[in-house]
Scaffold this active site. Structure first.
Site, short mmCIF file in Angstrom:
data_model
loop_
_atom_site.label_atom_id
_atom_site.label_comp_id
_atom_site.label_asym_id
_atom_site.label_seq_id
_atom_site.Cartn_x
_atom_site.Cartn_y
_atom_site.Cartn_z
N LYS A 28 0.81 -1.24 0.00
CA LYS A 28 0.00 0.00 0.00
C LYS A 28 0.84 1.29 0.00
O LYS A 28 0.38 2.31 -0.51
CB LYS A 28 -0.95 0.01 1.21
CG LYS A 28 -0.23 0.13 2.54
CD LYS A 28 -1.18 0.04 3.72
CE LYS A 28 -0.43 0.26 5.01
NZ LYS A 28 -1.17 -0.16 6.19
N ARG A 54 -6.95 1.20 17.10
CA ARG A 54 -7.50 1.35 15.77
C ARG A 54 -8.50 0.19 15.64
O ARG A 54 -9.35 0.05 16.50
CB ARG A 54 -6.38 1.35 14.71
CG ARG A 54 -6.83 2.00 13.40
CD ARG A 54 -5.71 2.07 12.37
NE ARG A 54 -5.38 0.76 11.83
CZ ARG A 54 -4.43 0.55 10.89
NH1 ARG A 54 -3.74 1.58 10.43
NH2 ARG A 54 -4.17 -0.66 10.44
#
Ligand SMILES: *Cc1c(COP(=O)(O)O)cnc(C)c1O
Length: 356
Positions: A37, A132
């Site tokens: 990514k 998260r």
């Protein structure tokens, strides 16, 4: 198409990092998923990772997985951002595995699997403090009950993420907790899970100081390959190269100007009231790159004596008065990058990403 701005990536340096990381992980019995990514799923990066011996590719975006799947049909692909409900169909079609934290999505993935006559592997994503994604300890049993109702979704592991949001460091005790929760998951499922995925680049430190708990056998690495750094650990990884890529931009204006704007001051292009200190008349240069392409806080001129003053959407403004080397119109200037800047540059359609 313009050649510049150019993100120049040194193939040999990335390849060097890949070899070192994979070897280090192999010594510690760790399987590495190469996370693409950071360069928006760039195929040349993926190829370097595969050549170095990465068994899996992983990305946070289905779009990147879709493109990589076409290029590398036989390679296991993992979606590492927990999936959107709205992308289940492509998830099952193009990815082999994913990280999941919402039990509600399990029956939906299972249905899609039935429809496509495919299996899908998941790792249960837990939260060990970074806050998260990931489920909390008391939710493991309910998640397991949902898993047991699935026929085509198979849970093959447990995974955790560190650093990215809360800045939490993957200490040995956190990873022992991962191991324990995974054993609970195994016993509730009635079979042994294969993978204990202990995080990303920030977990590499545990393989260096020998404090990786027994059983943690999987990592999802991106940053270390690309930059040789560990942002969460605030360090350069000693056995890796940090000289892996630069941003090269072209000078489109150079002239001396006062260092203070003159006239009545309002807000800049992004709604902020600018502040400048008066340093007299200075030589300035503008290079053709801007906030549309780049997180400018994360770049640093390589040439000594150059200072970044700021940027608008398409212009990066530099003070070049003290530059040690002469600078002229049309020259290319080079910058070092951090992860955030690399990410934004690789995402910009206006940047030429070039492997050299
Ligand atoms: C981005 C990401 C990684 C890779 O992290 P690096 O710090 O680049 O190694 C691993 N796992 C998840 C869930 C991620 O989002």
């Amino acid at each position: 198409m313009s050649q510049w701005p150019m993100l120049k990536i040194k193939r040999d340096k990335i390849s060097f990092n890949a070899d070192r990381i994979i070897q280090k992980c192999r010594e510690n019995k760790i399987t590495v998923a190469g996370v693409t990514k950071g360069l928006s799923g760039h195929p040349e990066f993926a190829e370097i990772l595969l050549n170095a011996g990465c068994g899996w590719l992983a990305d946070s975006r289905m779009d990147n997985i879709f493109h990589l799947r076409k290029l590398f049909p036989g390679i296991p692909m993992m979606l590492i951002r927990i999936p959107m409900k709205s992308e289940i169909s492509s998830l099952v079609e193009y990815a082999d595995s994913s990280l999941v934290s919402m039990k509600e999505i399990l029956p939906l993935i299972d249905q899609e699997c039935i429809y496509r006559k495919k299996t899908h592997e998941i790792m249960m994503m837990v939260d060990l403090g970074d806050l998260r994604e990931g489920l909390m300890e008391e939710e493991i049993s309910a998640f397991t009950r949902s898993l047991k109702k699935c026929s085509y979704v198979k849970c093959t592991g447990i995974a955790v993420n560190f650093g990215c949001f809360g800045g939490v460091i993957p200490t040995c005790d956190k990873l022992v907790q991962l191991k324990n929760w995974g054993e609970q998951l195994s016993s509730e499922l009635g079979y042994e899970i294969s993978w204990y995925s202990g995080g990303g680049t920030s977990t590499l430190i545990r393989t260096e100081d020998g404090s990786l708990p027994q059983g943690v056998n999987h990592l999802r690495i991106g940053e270390a390959f690309l930059l040789g750094t560990d942002c969460t650990g605030q360090r350069n990884i000693p056995y890796l190269s940090q000289d892996t890529m630069t941003l090269e931009c072209e000078i489109i204006e150079i002239r001396t100007k006062p260092s203070l704007p003159f006239g009545t001051i309002g807000a800049d292009a992004f709604g902020n009231i600018p502040f400048f200190s008066d340093r007299g008349i200075r030589q300035r240069a503008i290079v053709a790159v801007g906030k549309q392409d780049l997180r400018i806080e994360g770049i640093e001129p390589i040439q000594k004596g150059i200072e970044v003053l700021g940027a608008s959407s398409d212009h990066l403004i530099l003070d070049v008065q003290d530059s040690e080397e002469p600078i002229s119109f049309g020259d290319k200037l080079e910058f070092r990058l951090n992860y955030g800047s690399m990410l934004s540059l690789s995402t910009s359609a206006y940047v030429n990403v070039k492997f050299i």
